[in-house]
Design a protein around this motif. Structure first.
Motif, PDB file in Angstrom:
ATOM      1  N   UNK A  77       0.703  -1.264   0.009  1.00 48.66           N
ATOM      2  CA  UNK A  77      -0.052   0.027  -0.138  1.00 48.66           C
ATOM      3  C   UNK A  77       0.766   1.361   0.109  1.00 48.66           C
ATOM      4  N   UNK A  78       2.304   1.030   0.170  1.00 49.70           N
ATOM      5  CA  UNK A  78       3.056   2.163   0.075  1.00 49.70           C
ATOM      6  C   UNK A  78       4.411   1.653  -0.392  1.00 49.70           C
ATOM      7  N   UNK A  79       5.342   3.003  -0.508  1.00 47.18           N
ATOM      8  CA  UNK A  79       6.616   2.691  -0.849  1.00 47.18           C
ATOM      9  C   UNK A  79       7.785   3.609   0.125  1.00 47.18           C
ATOM     10  N   UNK A  80       8.759   2.939   0.288  1.00 45.69           N
ATOM     11  CA  UNK A  80       9.924   3.743   1.043  1.00 45.69           C
ATOM     12  C   UNK A  80      10.997   4.063   0.084  1.00 45.69           C
ATOM     13  N   UNK A  81      11.455   5.125  -0.080  1.00 45.84           N
ATOM     14  CA  UNK A  81      12.749   5.437  -0.818  1.00 45.84           C
ATOM     15  C   UNK A  81      13.652   6.091  -0.019  1.00 45.84           C
ATOM     16  N   UNK A  82      14.792   5.765  -0.406  1.00 48.71           N
ATOM     17  CA  UNK A  82      15.767   6.600   0.433  1.00 48.71           C
ATOM     18  C   UNK A  82      16.665   7.541  -0.791  1.00 48.71           C
ATOM     19  N   UNK A  83      17.049   8.938  -0.216  1.00 49.43           N
ATOM     20  CA  UNK A  83      17.664   9.729  -1.017  1.00 49.43           C
ATOM     21  C   UNK A  83      18.996  10.226  -0.364  1.00 49.43           C
ATOM     22  N   UNK A  84      20.289   9.400  -0.684  1.00 45.63           N
ATOM     23  CA  UNK A  84      21.341   9.671   0.007  1.00 45.63           C
ATOM     24  C   UNK A  84      21.788  11.011  -0.276  1.00 45.63           C
ATOM     25  N   UNK A  85      21.411  11.732  -1.557  1.00 48.87           N
ATOM     26  CA  UNK A  85      22.110  12.841  -1.710  1.00 48.87           C
ATOM     27  C   UNK A  85      21.195  13.781  -2.176  1.00 48.87           C
ATOM     28  N   UNK A  86      19.892  13.488  -1.944  1.00 50.16           N
ATOM     29  CA  UNK A  86      18.692  14.728  -2.103  1.00 50.16           C
ATOM     30  C   UNK A  86      18.181  15.239  -1.254  1.00 50.16           C
ATOM     31  N   UNK A  87      17.236  16.199  -1.377  1.00 48.24           N
ATOM     32  CA  UNK A  87      16.352  16.980  -0.352  1.00 48.24           C
ATOM     33  C   UNK A  87      15.203  15.556   0.131  1.00 48.24           C
ATOM     34  N   UNK A  88      14.393  16.002   1.185  1.00 45.22           N
ATOM     35  CA  UNK A  88      13.319  15.218   1.581  1.00 45.22           C
ATOM     36  C   UNK A  88      12.065  15.350   0.918  1.00 45.22           C
ATOM     37  N   UNK A  89      11.835  14.909  -0.052  1.00 43.83           N
ATOM     38  CA  UNK A  89      10.871  15.182  -0.949  1.00 43.83           C
ATOM     39  C   UNK A  89      10.772  13.912  -2.137  1.00 43.83           C
ATOM     40  N   UNK A  99       1.008   6.224  -0.406  1.00 44.18           N
ATOM     41  CA  UNK A  99       1.939   6.973   0.590  1.00 44.18           C
ATOM     42  C   UNK A  99       3.290   6.490   0.437  1.00 44.18           C
ATOM     43  N   UNK A 100       4.103   7.674   0.245  1.00 41.28           N
ATOM     44  CA  UNK A 100       5.816   7.279   0.084  1.00 41.28           C
ATOM     45  C   UNK A 100       6.428   7.881   1.275  1.00 41.28           C
ATOM     46  N   UNK A 101       7.192   6.889   1.901  1.00 46.39           N
ATOM     47  CA  UNK A 101       7.974   7.358   2.993  1.00 46.39           C
ATOM     48  C   UNK A 101       9.552   7.560   2.255  1.00 46.39           C
ATOM     49  N   UNK A 102       9.846   8.588   2.744  1.00 48.38           N
ATOM     50  CA  UNK A 102      11.244   9.225   2.132  1.00 48.38           C
ATOM     51  C   UNK A 102      12.230   9.436   3.421  1.00 48.38           C
ATOM     52  N   UNK A 110      13.906  11.998  12.743  1.00 45.91           N
ATOM     53  CA  UNK A 110      13.622  13.720  12.651  1.00 45.91           C
ATOM     54  C   UNK A 110      12.996  14.274  11.754  1.00 45.91           C
ATOM     55  N   UNK A 111      12.237  15.302  11.759  1.00 51.68           N
ATOM     56  CA  UNK A 111      11.395  15.958  10.551  1.00 51.68           C
ATOM     57  C   UNK A 111      12.240  16.361   9.257  1.00 51.68           C
ATOM     58  N   UNK A 112      13.580  16.491   9.627  1.00 53.85           N
ATOM     59  CA  UNK A 112      14.367  16.750   8.183  1.00 53.85           C
ATOM     60  C   UNK A 112      15.050  15.436   7.526  1.00 53.85           C
ATOM     61  N   UNK A 113      14.723  14.342   8.108  1.00 57.19           N
ATOM     62  CA  UNK A 113      15.447  13.083   7.866  1.00 57.19           C
ATOM     63  C   UNK A 113      14.480  12.258   7.358  1.00 57.19           C
ATOM     64  N   UNK A 114      13.003  11.921   7.798  1.00 57.97           N
ATOM     65  CA  UNK A 114      12.334  11.125   7.561  1.00 57.97           C
ATOM     66  C   UNK A 114      10.819  11.819   7.352  1.00 57.97           C
ATOM     67  N   UNK A 115      10.139  11.272   6.561  1.00 57.28           N
ATOM     68  CA  UNK A 115       8.823  11.792   6.142  1.00 57.28           C
ATOM     69  C   UNK A 115       7.820  10.823   5.442  1.00 57.28           C
ATOM     70  N   UNK A 116       6.572  11.244   5.342  1.00 61.56           N
ATOM     71  CA  UNK A 116       5.471  10.718   4.380  1.00 61.56           C
ATOM     72  C   UNK A 116       4.777  11.528   3.818  1.00 61.56           C
ATOM     73  N   UNK A 117       4.665  11.344   2.347  1.00 60.34           N
ATOM     74  CA  UNK A 117       4.087  12.042   1.413  1.00 60.34           C
ATOM     75  C   UNK A 117       3.187  11.346   0.654  1.00 60.34           C
ATOM     76  N   UNK A 118       2.125  11.979   0.050  1.00 58.52           N
ATOM     77  CA  UNK A 118       1.050  11.501  -0.981  1.00 58.52           C
ATOM     78  C   UNK A 118       1.749  11.208  -2.434  1.00 58.52           C
TER      79      UNK A 118
END
Length: 147
Positions: A77-89, A99-102, A110-118
């Protein structure tokens, strides 16, 4: 509000940290809060992200077309992606889901390291809960699938 268990967040962040500087993407699935232990503060029918599918970095179809054929769509129902050199988006390179977790370095909650997006890339309110899925052995899930 998007709910996810602390145990799942910890595993996803470990996957991202271990893969750094490469990206990780994987499917994540939900369990109704009523089926979880210690999720009393969440309404029983509310979906809580609890599980992930092992990423398959060697899948050439996914690499070329961005389509993950190894995970049945109904189960993730969702995805997780990591962005080693990008912004939290959410980016154009990410596999989309409802739902995409980044996650970005430093790998934490923390708010600047992990978030959920539609799917549109808008950040969603996120609550990490200390609930656990009930223990289930492989033989139990195997016998249920035969019913």
């Amino acid at each position: 509000m998007v709910y996810i268990t602390r145990a799942l967040v910890d595993v996803l962040l470990d996957l991202a940290s271990d893969a750094d500087p490469d990206r990780v993407t994987t499917g994540v699935s939900v369990t109704p809060a009523g089926d979880l232990e210690n999720a009393d503060a969440v309404p029983p029918e509310t979906p809580v992200f609890t599980d992930f599918f092992l990423p398959d970095p060697g899948n050439p179809v996914n690499a070329v077309f961005g389509v993950d054929l190894t995970t049945p769509v109904r189960q993730a129902q969702g995805r997780f992606v990591s962005h080693p050199v990008r912004e939290l988006e959410v980016t154009k390179r990410d596999d989309l889901a409802q739902v995409i977790f980044v996650a970005v370095p430093p790998w934490g909650t923390g708010q600047d390291s992990f978030g959920a997006f539609n799917r549109s890339g808008e950040r969603q309110p996120l609550e990490i809960i200390d609930a656990q899925a009930p223990a289930e052995s492989f033989s139990e899930s195997e016998s249920e699938s035969k019913l």
